[in-house]
Design a protein around this motif. Structure first.
Motif, PDB file in Angstrom:
ATOM      1  N   UNK A   1      55.867  30.584  30.841  1.00 38.03           N
ATOM      2  CA  UNK A   1      54.886  31.656  31.083  1.00 38.03           C
ATOM      3  C   UNK A   1      55.555  32.912  31.628  1.00 38.03           C
ATOM      4  N   UNK A   2      56.744  32.766  32.217  1.00 33.76           N
ATOM      5  CA  UNK A   2      57.568  33.866  32.738  1.00 33.76           C
ATOM      6  C   UNK A   2      57.005  34.535  33.993  1.00 33.76           C
ATOM      7  N   UNK A   3      56.012  33.925  34.631  1.00 36.54           N
ATOM      8  CA  UNK A   3      55.528  34.549  35.867  1.00 36.54           C
ATOM      9  C   UNK A   3      55.194  33.527  36.956  1.00 36.54           C
ATOM     10  N   UNK A   6      58.521  28.430  38.922  1.00 34.24           N
ATOM     11  CA  UNK A   6      59.539  27.711  38.153  1.00 34.24           C
ATOM     12  C   UNK A   6      60.274  28.660  37.206  1.00 34.24           C
ATOM     13  N   UNK A   7      59.532  29.492  36.510  1.00 34.84           N
ATOM     14  CA  UNK A   7      60.174  30.450  35.605  1.00 34.84           C
ATOM     15  C   UNK A   7      61.025  31.457  36.377  1.00 34.84           C
ATOM     16  N   UNK A  14      60.119  23.198  33.936  1.00 32.69           N
ATOM     17  CA  UNK A  14      59.100  22.647  34.828  1.00 32.69           C
ATOM     18  C   UNK A  14      57.850  23.533  34.906  1.00 32.69           C
ATOM     19  N   UNK A  15      57.756  24.540  34.046  1.00 38.12           N
ATOM     20  CA  UNK A  15      56.609  25.443  34.028  1.00 38.12           C
ATOM     21  C   UNK A  15      55.346  24.682  33.639  1.00 38.12           C
ATOM     22  N   UNK A  16      54.274  24.895  34.394  1.00 37.14           N
ATOM     23  CA  UNK A  16      53.008  24.211  34.098  1.00 37.14           C
ATOM     24  C   UNK A  16      52.353  24.705  32.814  1.00 37.14           C
ATOM     25  N   UNK A 202      65.248  17.650  31.261  1.00 36.42           N
ATOM     26  CA  UNK A 202      66.108  18.635  30.602  1.00 36.42           C
ATOM     27  C   UNK A 202      66.661  19.632  31.619  1.00 36.42           C
ATOM     28  N   UNK A 203      66.540  20.938  31.370  1.00 32.71           N
ATOM     29  CA  UNK A 203      67.043  21.942  32.300  1.00 32.71           C
ATOM     30  C   UNK A 203      66.551  23.304  31.866  1.00 32.71           C
ATOM     31  N   UNK A 204      66.637  24.279  32.767  1.00 29.50           N
ATOM     32  CA  UNK A 204      66.248  25.639  32.433  1.00 29.50           C
ATOM     33  C   UNK A 204      67.313  26.332  31.599  1.00 29.50           C
TER      34      UNK A 204
END
Length: 257
Positions: A1-3, A6-7, A14-16, A202-204
């Motif tokens: 979501x970029x906001x 997590x982002x 891990x973004x919801x 995974x990973x970011x």
């Protein structure tokens, strides 16, 4: 979501509000995502990764973006490195990458398998020791000796047998995702040595780039078997039987034929 938090932390995984690659709902037509096999895609620059491996290795690099980062991320998060004795449970698509990466990080790697036939393969991947987990004497020989365990097995199994191998303050991190739950671990195995049970996914993007650079520096790729698109069903049946070392990679050029 970029906001979200997590982002903002570079942990988009891990973004919801993350949209999955395969058949995830989307507001635009056709109403769901179509997978990862397009010949061309448009992508936000935030999600572009640089591959430094030679072009001849690209097929074997492809699984690094799943199995590679899935194992690298927890090893990095729990600061595995020289002076650590760590276990990798399971020698499959995830486990074989865990062994390679942990070895390159400088850890002493103990591989755990249920199969005697995988002992030599695990050594070839970089394991310093190999334990057949069905052998009680071999398991007992490593009691309270491991700093960290990366558990890659995607089938329900007894976690207590592995908790007994952790030192005080040791952590076992699960990256395998079984279809049904593991038997519940005994609480006293955690309490008595302040051990931890954790998970990782995974990973970011920043950590994925870090992983790709690390693997390029250490000449690490996945062990693969290339298949044509029309061999997918047969490969899936082989995968269910464990008949792959260790990742199938689809030749996308065959999608057009």
């Amino acid at each position: 979501c970029q906001h979200c938090a997590e982002c903002d932390d570079g942990l988009e995984n891990y973004c919801n509000h993350m949209v999955g690659t395969y058949n995830a709902p989307t507001p635009d037509a056709p109403g769901h995502t179509l997978g990862g096999y397009s010949q061309q895609i448009v992508v936000h620059e935030r999600y572009v990764l640089r591959v430094r491996h030679p072009e001849a290795q690209l097929a074997a690099v492809a699984p690094l973006l799943c199995a590679g980062i899935t194992t690298y991320s927890p090893l990095r998060h729990w600061k595995v490195g020289p002076g650590h004795k760590i276990g990798v449970v399971g020698i499959g698509g995830l486990g074989h990458m865990g062994i390679k990466i942990a070895h390159a990080m400088g850890a002493h790697v103990v591989a755990f398998t249920t199969s005697e036939s995988k002992r030599a393969a695990a050594k070839a991947l970089g394991a310093h020791e190999v334990v057949v987990s069905r052998n009680a004497d071999e398991m007992a020989a490593h009691a309270q000796s491991l700093d960290f365990i990366l558990n890659t097995v995607a089938a329900p199994h007894d976690l207590d047998a592995f908790f007994a191998l952790l030192k005080r303050d040791g952590t076992m991190t699960l990256v395998g995702a079984p279809a049904s739950p593991h038997p519940a671990p005994a609480v006293f195995n955690l309490i008595m040595k302040r051990r931890s049970l954790a998970g990782s996914m995974i990973g970011g993007i920043p950590e994925t780039q870090e992983m790709l650079d690390f693997c390029a520096e250490h000449d690490i790729v996945a062990d693969i078997e290339m298949i044509r698109a029309d061999e997918i069903n047969a490969a899936y049946e082989r995968m269910l039987k464990g008949d792959v070392k260790y990742r199938f990679v689809i030749d996308c050029a065959s999608l057009a034929t």
